[in-house]
Enzyme design. Structure first.
Site, PDB file in Angstrom:
ATOM      1  CG  ASN A   9      -1.837   1.390   1.459  1.00 33.86           C
ATOM      2  OD1 ASN A   9      -1.841   2.185   0.490  1.00 33.86           O
ATOM      3  ND2 ASN A   9      -2.266   1.342   2.649  1.00 33.86           N
ATOM      4  CE  LYS A  11      -0.099   3.115   4.939  1.00 34.48           C
ATOM      5  NZ  LYS A  11       0.020   3.222   6.288  1.00 34.48           N
ATOM      6  CG  HIS A  95      -5.789   2.044   5.701  1.00 37.20           C
ATOM      7  ND1 HIS A  95      -5.158   3.006   6.459  1.00 37.20           N
ATOM      8  CD2 HIS A  95      -4.814   1.037   5.319  1.00 37.20           C
ATOM      9  CE1 HIS A  95      -3.955   2.768   6.622  1.00 37.20           C
ATOM     10  NE2 HIS A  95      -3.487   1.562   5.858  1.00 37.20           N
ATOM     11  CD  GLU A  97      -2.508   5.445   6.911  1.00 33.30           C
ATOM     12  OE1 GLU A  97      -2.678   5.385   5.595  1.00 33.30           O
ATOM     13  OE2 GLU A  97      -1.528   4.904   7.363  1.00 33.30           O
ATOM     14  CD  GLU A 167      -3.396  -2.331   7.441  1.00 30.03           C
ATOM     15  OE1 GLU A 167      -2.161  -2.730   7.139  1.00 30.03           O
ATOM     16  OE2 GLU A 167      -3.951  -1.110   7.216  1.00 30.03           O
ATOM     17  N   GLY A 173       3.175   2.578  10.770  1.00 26.87           N
ATOM     18  CA  GLY A 173       3.939   3.593  10.639  1.00 26.87           C
ATOM     19  C   GLY A 173       4.655   3.958  11.746  1.00 26.87           C
ATOM     20  CB  SER A 213       5.514  -1.715  11.867  1.00 25.95           C
ATOM     21  OG  SER A 213       5.283  -0.166  12.155  1.00 25.95           O
TER      22      SER A 213
HETATM   23  P1  13P Z   1       3.535   0.545   7.542  1.00 27.00           P
HETATM   24  O1  13P Z   1       3.663  -0.924   7.137  1.00 27.00           O
HETATM   25  O2  13P Z   1       4.294   1.681   6.976  1.00 27.00           O
HETATM   26  O3  13P Z   1       3.203   0.464   9.059  1.00 27.00           O
HETATM   27  O4  13P Z   1       1.695   0.777   7.077  1.00 27.00           O
HETATM   28  C1  13P Z   1       1.105  -0.560   7.331  1.00 27.00           C
HETATM   29  C2  13P Z   1      -0.405  -0.163   6.653  1.00 27.00           C
HETATM   30  O5  13P Z   1      -1.148   0.982   6.850  1.00 27.00           O
HETATM   31  C3  13P Z   1      -0.489  -0.638   5.079  1.00 27.00           C
HETATM   32  O6  13P Z   1      -1.853  -0.576   4.861  1.00 27.00           O
END
Ligand code: 13P
Length: 251
Positions: A9, A11, A95, A97, A167, A173, A213
């Site tokens: 992903n 983002k 997600h 976010e 997640e 992150g 992560s």
């Molecule tokens: P990270 O691997 O950067 O922690 O992000 C995970 C994520 O949100 C994948 O959708």
């Protein structure tokens, strides 16, 4: 047997030129394998460039979001049909976010899921608890609430259009990934919930993937867990070599 998924992903990262380079680098090494579904979710602007380059490969394309309406006067939105048209087979929905920064509710996510299903997209539905919720012992309750709301309209026959991504918000992150045992516990809980609502045949085949992560060093022990069927990778998917290492560790 559940085929593993390794999904990247991106983002809100990667310009068209970086995206094209990333695919070219990955394809030099990527084994032609039926053992794993490799998925990449670029930003909308890079979908066409990535699609052009992966056309003859086995890499699959995902969108990062869709609007909750099929079409029409919704300035700034991208529809399920548009993603399909751009070559996507998958879409990431719910997600954390999107939940956090765009106030997406389970009800909205469910509407998007219906539209994705209607347009032949497979939805990767994300669920997961915050650190406060984990510390308060609410992880299972939060995940169940998100599943109940997000999948409210789903009937058994639609489950093959779904992948669930666990997640934990505190692991995204932050460099703090859930331990394999913590992740396995929630994945088992999700599979048991699918079993309770949709039956054992469905719970045996639905793929539940982990995100938060994930790095090349942490991917193999996560993938070794019984109920972890794949990984949704953010930061470590931005470099083709670390994404490749994560794919390799799952084969
Ligand atoms: P990270 O691997 O950067 O922690 O992000 C995970 C994520 O949100 C994948 O959708």
């Amino acid at each position: 047997m559940r085929r593993p998924i390794i999904a990247g992903n991106w983002k809100m990262n990667m310009l068209i030129s970086n995206a094209a380079e990333w695919v070219d680098e990955l394809l030099v090494h990527l084994p032609v394998s039926d053992e794993v579904d490799v998925i990449v979710a670029p930003p909308f602007t890079a979908l066409a460039a990535v699609q052009d380059r992966i056309e003859k490969s086995k890499i699959l394309l995902a969108g990062q979001n869709i609007g909750p309406e099929p079409e029409g006067a919704r300035t700034g939105e991208v529809s399920a049909a548009m993603l399909k048209d751009a070559g996507c087979d998958y879409v990431i929905l719910g997600h954390s976010e999107r939940r956090q920064f765009f106030a997406e509710s389970d009800e909205l996510i469910n509407r998007k899921l219906n539209i994705a299903c209607d347009h032949g997209l497979i939805s990767i539905i994300c669920v997961g608890e915050s650190l406060e919720e984990r510390n308060a012992g609410q992880t299972h309750d939060v995940v169940e609430r998100q599943l109940v709301g997000g999948l409210a309209s789903v009937v058994g026959g639609q489950l093959d259009r779904l992948v669930i991504a666990y997640e934990p918000v505190w692991a995204i992150g932050t460099g703090l990934n859930a331990s394999p045992e913590q992740a396995q516990d929630v994945h088992r809980f999700i599979r048991n919930w699918i079993n309770k609502i949709f039956g054992s045949e469905q719970s045996a085949v639905i793929r539940v993937i982990y995100g938060g992560s994930v790095k090349p060093e942490t991917s193999a022990p996560l993938m070794a867990q019984q109920d972890i069927d794949g990984l949704l990778v953010g930061g470590a998917s931005l470099k083709s070599d670390s994404f490749y290492d994560i794919i390799n560790s799952s084969l």
